[in-house]
Design a protein around this motif. Structure first.
Motif, PDB file in Angstrom:
ATOM      1  N   ALA A  67      19.559  23.395  14.656  1.00 22.99           N
ATOM      2  CA  ALA A  67      19.721  23.883  16.039  1.00 22.99           C
ATOM      3  C   ALA A  67      20.588  22.910  16.834  1.00 22.99           C
ATOM      4  O   ALA A  67      21.474  23.296  17.601  1.00 22.99           O
ATOM      5  CB  ALA A  67      18.346  24.034  16.695  1.00 22.99           C
ATOM      6  N   GLN A  68      20.262  21.587  16.567  1.00 23.01           N
ATOM      7  CA  GLN A  68      21.056  20.568  17.271  1.00 23.01           C
ATOM      8  C   GLN A  68      22.540  20.704  16.928  1.00 23.01           C
ATOM      9  O   GLN A  68      23.413  20.657  17.789  1.00 23.01           O
ATOM     10  CB  GLN A  68      20.551  19.175  16.846  1.00 23.01           C
ATOM     11  N   TYR A  69      22.818  20.917  15.647  1.00 18.67           N
ATOM     12  CA  TYR A  69      24.209  21.025  15.191  1.00 18.67           C
ATOM     13  C   TYR A  69      24.913  22.207  15.873  1.00 18.67           C
ATOM     14  O   TYR A  69      26.015  22.105  16.400  1.00 18.67           O
ATOM     15  CB  TYR A  69      24.203  21.190  13.672  1.00 18.67           C
ATOM     16  N   THR A  70      24.169  23.333  15.899  1.00 19.69           N
ATOM     17  CA  THR A  70      24.754  24.546  16.515  1.00 19.69           C
ATOM     18  C   THR A  70      25.038  24.316  17.997  1.00 19.69           C
ATOM     19  O   THR A  70      26.099  24.657  18.507  1.00 19.69           O
ATOM     20  CB  THR A  70      23.784  25.723  16.368  1.00 19.69           C
ATOM     21  N   LEU A  71      24.042  23.676  18.642  1.00 20.81           N
ATOM     22  CA  LEU A  71      24.223  23.428  20.083  1.00 20.81           C
ATOM     23  C   LEU A  71      25.417  22.514  20.336  1.00 20.81           C
ATOM     24  O   LEU A  71      26.229  22.738  21.225  1.00 20.81           O
ATOM     25  CB  LEU A  71      22.955  22.795  20.669  1.00 20.81           C
ATOM     26  N   ASP A  72      25.513  21.460  19.515  1.00 17.72           N
ATOM     27  CA  ASP A  72      26.624  20.512  19.690  1.00 17.72           C
ATOM     28  C   ASP A  72      27.970  21.216  19.538  1.00 17.72           C
ATOM     29  O   ASP A  72      28.906  20.979  20.274  1.00 17.72           O
ATOM     30  CB  ASP A  72      26.525  19.387  18.645  1.00 17.72           C
ATOM     31  N   ARG A  73      28.027  22.065  18.510  1.00 12.36           N
ATOM     32  CA  ARG A  73      29.293  22.758  18.257  1.00 12.36           C
ATOM     33  C   ARG A  73      29.690  23.642  19.434  1.00 12.36           C
ATOM     34  O   ARG A  73      30.837  23.657  19.889  1.00 12.36           O
ATOM     35  CB  ARG A  73      29.177  23.619  16.993  1.00 12.36           C
ATOM     36  N   ARG A  74      28.704  24.371  19.936  1.00 16.57           N
ATOM     37  CA  ARG A  74      29.005  25.251  21.062  1.00 16.57           C
ATOM     38  C   ARG A  74      29.472  24.439  22.276  1.00 16.57           C
ATOM     39  O   ARG A  74      30.411  24.797  22.969  1.00 16.57           O
ATOM     40  CB  ARG A  74      27.756  26.067  21.412  1.00 16.57           C
ATOM     41  N   LYS A  75      28.764  23.297  22.446  1.00 18.91           N
ATOM     42  CA  LYS A  75      29.104  22.479  23.607  1.00 18.91           C
ATOM     43  C   LYS A  75      30.538  21.955  23.485  1.00 18.91           C
ATOM     44  O   LYS A  75      31.323  21.984  24.449  1.00 18.91           O
ATOM     45  CB  LYS A  75      28.131  21.301  23.690  1.00 18.91           C
ATOM     46  N   ARG A  76      30.852  21.513  22.255  1.00 21.31           N
ATOM     47  CA  ARG A  76      32.206  20.996  22.062  1.00 21.31           C
ATOM     48  C   ARG A  76      33.238  22.097  22.304  1.00 21.31           C
ATOM     49  O   ARG A  76      34.264  21.886  22.936  1.00 21.31           O
ATOM     50  CB  ARG A  76      32.337  20.431  20.633  1.00 21.31           C
TER      51      ARG A  76
END
Ligand code: ADP
Length: 745
Positions: free
Chosen positions: A71-80
């Motif tokens: 989930a963290q990875y997905t969130l980071d990607r979206r944020k980037r």
């Protein structure tokens, strides 16, 4: 370091949450075991339990951590991605804002959804007013229809347009000419959601283009107008030339007085018509910027006297005194265009003569400003005529303007003279203006700039000798201005003039001077004084044995032929208006007693009589297409005893020259088939083989500057303007074929 840890901590938040959730599950599960029948305590289960339980919990823990980190990875990607999008949007906005052109986005119905600042300026509205506004509201109907069609097309085909040309109306009503691009705007799914494009304000450029276009059109119109006028005047002058030429020839024959009178009228009417045509041609040349001034040296005082003599007959016929005066400090030697200056002077003096019934016309000249090599002269023509009302004084300097249209019927004229004079004076670096009151006479002033001629011959100083020094002169003239001017001139020659307006007074002065022992050496008498006239004074002097004064009679042109000078004891004569150098000559003749008869009559005919030729008969080839001109030139040359062959164009002239021998060619310039220039080039080319050179005289009716140069360039030897003047042509022929001893005539 601290910050990085914090960042790291935040970015791994979801992993910790996974841990947290796994821990809660663990605790909850341990807590639930309290109620299970296995009687295992909470802490026992929390920190121990069977191996299976521990594995289960460890798996759950791993799963939670795994999902947390995913989930963290997905969130980071979206944020980037969001950050990148934001950055790119920021960049794109900055670009859009920094361009000078307008940028717009509209939805499918044409409502503005986005626009940059330059677009606001183009629309002449605030951002608040623009957002959501229908773009079509800023166009008139014609433009709206045009733009609507293009938007429709772009939507239908998906092909962008870069060349949309339309006019937008700003809020204040001003029009902006714009060039725009239109492309389709799509959403992420590829659906059309509106239009966007760049819009450039080209109002200034369009204005400049329109001005340039208007200028080109005006120039073309003016060119074609002046060409038309040049052609038209050629067409009119050609037959007119023939009329004048033939009348001139008939006038040379024996005629009854009535016939002569009628032909004189035909002649003067033809010249009047010719002068109107010349005026129109001049005006069109000036307007087309084709008139350039010559730079010729001339003598101011002689020039004025000669110019005025042309009009003198007319003025004297009306009983007007025509006088000129150059201020004593006025220079003599000038460099300028005397022909154009004469045109202005004659127009003003001519008008003054026309509009004055009694009194005098005075042309005076003085220096307005002078430097080492330049002088600005102020000319004034003062009359005692009908005057010009104030409200008309401006307009008469413009084309076809006359104070009163009905006067033109009475006095003649076209209303072009002053307009031409105004332009000529402007070309001479001066200006023209007028002082007048209705019924009180007029004074026309103009200034003109001239170069001072360094080697100008000063007629007075150069020819003055001790003979004039101290000579006692009596001037008898009833015109006060004239008396004053002559007195001033005589004084400047160190003479001792006394003046009087009456012949009775003059007689007394002559007797008195004789009695007191200081007699007059000279008496200058105006022949045309009113009662008793100057001639009777001369007659009286002749009868006085003890009065020994030399008599100079000032004549008007009209009277010369009627007077027997010898019978009156007149030593010398001069014609009014008096040319200073003539006056000086007359004084010297009278004092020296060299001659007692008048000079040959000054020709006042506009065109000289046809002179007699000298030399030998020539074989002359004439290339001329116009029938009238052919006949006129034929008769003229035949009369001068030349043999003439006439051809109708340049090609025939070239052929005739190759078959026959001629002494001279008269070549018209404008001819069908082969014109005069081409024919001359061809003739000169052929002559290179034979080594002979036949003189060619061009006859041009263009009357434009550069004609002469053009003729010489083509290889012609001389040039006579059309209408061909008999005198001019004869002079030209005699210059090319000077008379030699043994010639028959
Ligand atoms: P034209 O004399 O051929 O009609 P001009 O341009 O020379 O044309 O003169 C324009 C008009 O100005 C004349 O028709 C006349 O009405 C007026 N005018 C010019 N000179 C004089 C003058 N000296 N006295 C009175 N009126 C004049």
């Amino acid at each position: 370091m601290k910050i990085e840890l914090k960042k790291h901590f935040i970015s791994e938040k979801m992993v910790f949450i996974g841990f947290g959730l796994a821990a809660i599950y663990w605790i909850l599960e341990s807590f639930l075991y309290i109620f299970s029948p296995s009687q295992v305590g909470f802490f026992e289960w929390l920190f121990g339990g069977n191996v299976g339980g521990i594995w289960t919990r460890l798996i759950v823990l791993c799963l939670f951590v795994f999902f947390g980190s995913h989930a963290q990875y997905t969130l980071d990607r979206r944020k980037r991605a969001e950050e990148a999008l934001q950055k790119s949007e920021e960049k794109y906005r900055r670009i859009i804002e920094s361009i000078e052109d307008g940028y717009y986005e509209v939805d499918l119905t044409g409502n503005l959804t986005f626009l940059n600042d330059p677009m606001l300026i183009i629309l002449g509205r605030s951002r608040d007013e623009c957002m959501g506004m229908d773009l079509f509201d800023s166009m008139d109907e014609e433009n709206a229809v045009k733009v609507f069609k293009i938007f429709n097309n772009v939507q239908r085909t998906g092909i962008a347009v870069n060349t949309l040309d339309c006019v937008l109306t700003a809020q204040d009503g001003s029009k902006r000419h714009v060039e725009a691009s239109v492309s389709l705007k799509k959403n992420s799914k590829g659906e059309s959601i509106g239009f966007m494009g760049i819009l450039r304000n080209v109002t200034e450029r369009k204005k400049a283009e329109e001005l340039q276009q208007a200028k080109l059109t005006a120039e073309a119109a003016s060119r074609s107008k002046s060409e038309f006028l040049a052609n038209m005047s050629h067409e009119i002058r050609t037959p007119l030339n023939s009329i004048i030429g033939f009348v001139e020839m008939i006038l040379e024959t024996d005629l009854t007085p009535e016939q002569r009178e009628s032909l004189d009228i035909v002649m003067s009417s033809s010249y009047a018509l010719l002068s109107v045509i010349n005026d129109i041609l001049d005006f069109s040349k000036i307007e087309a910027g084709k008139l350039e001034l010559e730079e010729t040296p001339f003598n101011l005082r002689d020039f004025l006297a000669d110019s005025l003599k042309i009009i003198a007959a007319k003025a004297h016929q009306k009983g007007l005194d025509l006088i000129y005066r150059v201020a004593p400090d006025g220079p003599d030697g000038l460099i300028g265009d005397p022909a154009r200056l004469r045109q202005v002077v004659l127009n003003l003096v001519g008008n003054a003569t026309k509009f004055t019934d009694k009194g005098e016309i005075l042309l005076s000249v003085h220096v307005e400003h002078q430097t080492d090599n330049e002088v600005l002269l102020h000319f004034a023509v003062k009359d005692t005529g009908i005057g010009i009302p104030k409200e008309k004084q401006e307009s008469i300097f413009f084309v076809f303007q006359q104070v009163d249209g009905s006067t033109s019927r009475r006095f003649g004229g076209t209303g072009l003279g002053l307009a031409i004079s105004r332009q000529l004076v402007k070309l001479m670096g001066g200006r023209i203006w007028l002082e007048s009151e209705a019924g009180q006479g007029s004074t026309f002033h103009f200034t003109a700039r001239f170069t001072l001629s360094p080697d100008a011959e000063d007629v007075f100083k150069a020819t003055l000798d001790d003979r004039t020094h101290g000579v006692k002169v009596l001037v008898v003239d009833d015109n006060a201005t004239y008396r004053h001017i002559i007195q001033e001139t005589l004084k400047s020659w160190n003479m001792l003039p006394l003046v009087t307006s009456e012949t009775g007074e003059a007689r007394k002065m002559l007797i008195q001077a004789q009695e007191t022992g200081s007699p007059f050496d000279l008496i200058l008498i105006d022949s045309s004084m009113s009662d008793p006239d100057g001639l009777s004074l001369a007659r009286w002097i002749k009868t006085q044995e003890n009065i020994n004064v030399k008599v100079i009679m000032m004549l008007t042109v009209l009277r010369r032929s009627q007077i027997d000078f010898q019978e009156l004891g007149i030593q010398s004569t001069i014609t009014k208006p008096v040319r200073s150098s003539d006056l000086l000559d007359a004084i010297q003749i009278a004092l020296d007693g060299l001659k007692s008869l008048p000079e040959p009559e000054v020709s006042l005919k506009v065109q000289d009589r046809i002179s007699e030729p000298v030399g030998r008969p020539l074989r002359i080839l004439v290339a001329e297409d116009n029938l009238f001109n052919q006949k006129f030139i034929f008769r003229l040359l035949e009369r001068w005893k030349h043999q003439v062959v006439i051809v109708a164009n340049g090609r025939l002239a070239v052929e005739a020259l190759s078959q026959d021998k001629f002494d001279l060619v008269l070549m018209d310039v404008q001819m069908p088939e082969m014109d005069g220039f081409e024919a001359t080039v061809e003739i000169r080319e052929r002559e290179k083989r034979t080594g002979n050179h036949i003189p060619i005289i061009a006859m041009t009716a263009h009357a434009m500057k550069g004609d002469r140069e053009h003729c010489i360039e083509a290889g012609m030897d001389a040039h006579v303007p059309k209408p061909v003047s008999a005198t001019h042509l004869l002079e030209m022929i005699q210059k090319l074929f000077p008379a030699e001893p043994g010639d028959p005539f």
